[in-house]
Motif scaffolding. Structure first.
Motif, PDB file in Angstrom:
ATOM      1  N   CYS A 110       6.246   7.002 -11.987  1.00 57.84           N
ATOM      2  CA  CYS A 110       6.101   5.408 -12.470  1.00 57.84           C
ATOM      3  C   CYS A 110       7.057   4.289 -11.894  1.00 57.84           C
ATOM      4  O   CYS A 110       6.423   3.379 -11.335  1.00 57.84           O
ATOM      5  CB  CYS A 110       6.130   5.161 -13.814  1.00 57.84           C
ATOM      6  N   ALA A 111       8.183   4.795 -11.921  1.00 59.42           N
ATOM      7  CA  ALA A 111       9.326   3.903 -11.235  1.00 59.42           C
ATOM      8  C   ALA A 111       9.063   3.862  -9.765  1.00 59.42           C
ATOM      9  O   ALA A 111       9.255   2.751  -9.223  1.00 59.42           O
ATOM     10  CB  ALA A 111      10.598   4.578 -11.434  1.00 59.42           C
ATOM     11  N   LEU A 112       8.879   5.100  -8.990  1.00 61.07           N
ATOM     12  CA  LEU A 112       8.322   4.951  -7.664  1.00 61.07           C
ATOM     13  C   LEU A 112       7.237   4.213  -7.348  1.00 61.07           C
ATOM     14  O   LEU A 112       7.151   3.570  -6.305  1.00 61.07           O
ATOM     15  CB  LEU A 112       8.295   6.440  -7.191  1.00 61.07           C
ATOM     16  N   ALA A 113       6.093   4.429  -8.063  1.00 58.94           N
ATOM     17  CA  ALA A 113       5.009   3.772  -7.917  1.00 58.94           C
ATOM     18  C   ALA A 113       5.350   2.290  -8.026  1.00 58.94           C
ATOM     19  O   ALA A 113       4.727   1.275  -7.142  1.00 58.94           O
ATOM     20  CB  ALA A 113       3.792   4.013  -8.792  1.00 58.94           C
ATOM     21  N   ALA A 146      14.277  -6.646  -1.442  1.00 58.46           N
ATOM     22  CA  ALA A 146      13.937  -5.293  -1.578  1.00 58.46           C
ATOM     23  C   ALA A 146      14.932  -4.544  -2.461  1.00 58.46           C
ATOM     24  O   ALA A 146      14.913  -3.555  -3.044  1.00 58.46           O
ATOM     25  CB  ALA A 146      14.264  -4.471   0.053  1.00 58.46           C
ATOM     26  N   ALA A 147      16.266  -5.092  -2.260  1.00 54.87           N
ATOM     27  CA  ALA A 147      17.389  -4.407  -3.400  1.00 54.87           C
ATOM     28  C   ALA A 147      16.925  -4.850  -4.624  1.00 54.87           C
ATOM     29  O   ALA A 147      17.036  -4.145  -5.587  1.00 54.87           O
ATOM     30  CB  ALA A 147      18.748  -5.112  -2.887  1.00 54.87           C
ATOM     31  N   LEU A 148      16.465  -5.891  -4.954  1.00 62.60           N
ATOM     32  CA  LEU A 148      15.948  -6.517  -6.282  1.00 62.60           C
ATOM     33  C   LEU A 148      14.917  -5.677  -6.801  1.00 62.60           C
ATOM     34  O   LEU A 148      14.918  -4.971  -7.944  1.00 62.60           O
ATOM     35  CB  LEU A 148      15.382  -7.943  -6.154  1.00 62.60           C
ATOM     36  N   TRP A 149      13.910  -5.329  -6.040  1.00 62.64           N
ATOM     37  CA  TRP A 149      12.706  -4.370  -6.362  1.00 62.64           C
ATOM     38  C   TRP A 149      13.272  -2.820  -6.657  1.00 62.64           C
ATOM     39  O   TRP A 149      12.809  -2.242  -7.767  1.00 62.64           O
ATOM     40  CB  TRP A 149      11.695  -4.318  -5.241  1.00 62.64           C
ATOM     41  N   ALA A 150      14.341  -2.384  -5.707  1.00 65.52           N
ATOM     42  CA  ALA A 150      14.834  -1.113  -6.095  1.00 65.52           C
ATOM     43  C   ALA A 150      15.431  -1.238  -7.530  1.00 65.52           C
ATOM     44  O   ALA A 150      15.559  -0.029  -8.155  1.00 65.52           O
ATOM     45  CB  ALA A 150      15.788  -0.810  -4.806  1.00 65.52           C
ATOM     46  N   ALA A 151      16.437  -2.250  -7.788  1.00 70.93           N
ATOM     47  CA  ALA A 151      17.032  -2.353  -8.976  1.00 70.93           C
ATOM     48  C   ALA A 151      15.924  -2.400 -10.091  1.00 70.93           C
ATOM     49  O   ALA A 151      16.320  -1.723 -11.329  1.00 70.93           O
ATOM     50  CB  ALA A 151      18.054  -3.328  -8.991  1.00 70.93           C
ATOM     51  N   LEU A 152      15.223  -3.133 -10.117  1.00 71.01           N
ATOM     52  CA  LEU A 152      14.106  -3.054 -11.161  1.00 71.01           C
ATOM     53  C   LEU A 152      13.359  -1.937 -11.227  1.00 71.01           C
ATOM     54  O   LEU A 152      13.290  -1.476 -12.390  1.00 71.01           O
ATOM     55  CB  LEU A 152      13.008  -4.112 -11.136  1.00 71.01           C
TER      56      LEU A 152
END
Length: 163
Positions: free
Chosen positions: A15-18, A38-44
């Motif tokens: 789910c996190a990867l999707a 991109a870093a924000l999306w990875a942190a979320l």
């Protein structure tokens, strides 16, 4: 050890990867993807994984433990004081409290899915009852035992041809 933990962990990671892939691809398609975004999306996505990651349950003679992301909570099942149930809807939760003041929240579906964990809790609760420390929760434990033990016994009888 909780038998469904690996499966649930894979689901949480999926789910996190999707989420990360969908958010990043949508941002890229919109032409607004930057390294900061991109870093924000990875942190979320990492935060979502932390929220969805299940606790890992383990049990032994006289104890039950749930290891989360940051710490482990452990109760002595042979010194339980109270067993309570919260919520009657989709996800009821059990609250176990021991004589040392420690408490553990757990999903009763995990106990239903893993008879060995249930056996350790039930054995410890019987010892608590015999020692006189268990002051509340007999009805909750009886209800839980009926939900877990009856289908298992029925399946054993059916498999052995005794039903």
């Amino acid at each position: 050890m909780d038998r469904g933990w690996r499966r649930d962990t894979r689901r949480a990671a999926g789910c996190a990867l999707a989420f990360w892939a969908a958010a990043t691809l949508l941002d890229l398609a919109a032409g607004t993807l930057t390294p900061v975004r991109a870093a924000l999306w990875a942190a979320l996505a990492a935060g979502l994984l932390a929220v969805l990651l299940p606790s890992r349950l383990s049990a032994g003679p006289g104890w039950l433990a749930a290891r989360g992301l940051l710490r482990e909570r452990r109760v002595r099942t042979d010194a339980l004081v109270r067993v309570s149930r919260y919520g009657a809807g989709v996800a009821p939760t059990l609250l176990l409290r021991d004589a040392d003041g420690r408490r553990l929240l757990l999903d009763p579906r995990v106990l239903a899915a893993d008879p060995l964990l249930w056996h350790e809790l039930d054995t410890g609760a019987r010892a608590s009852r015999a020692a006189g420390t268990l002051r509340g929760g007999d009805a909750v434990l009886r209800d839980l035992a009926a939900r877990i033990d009856d289908p298992v016994a029925r399946a054993v009888f059916t498999a052995s041809g005794l039903s």
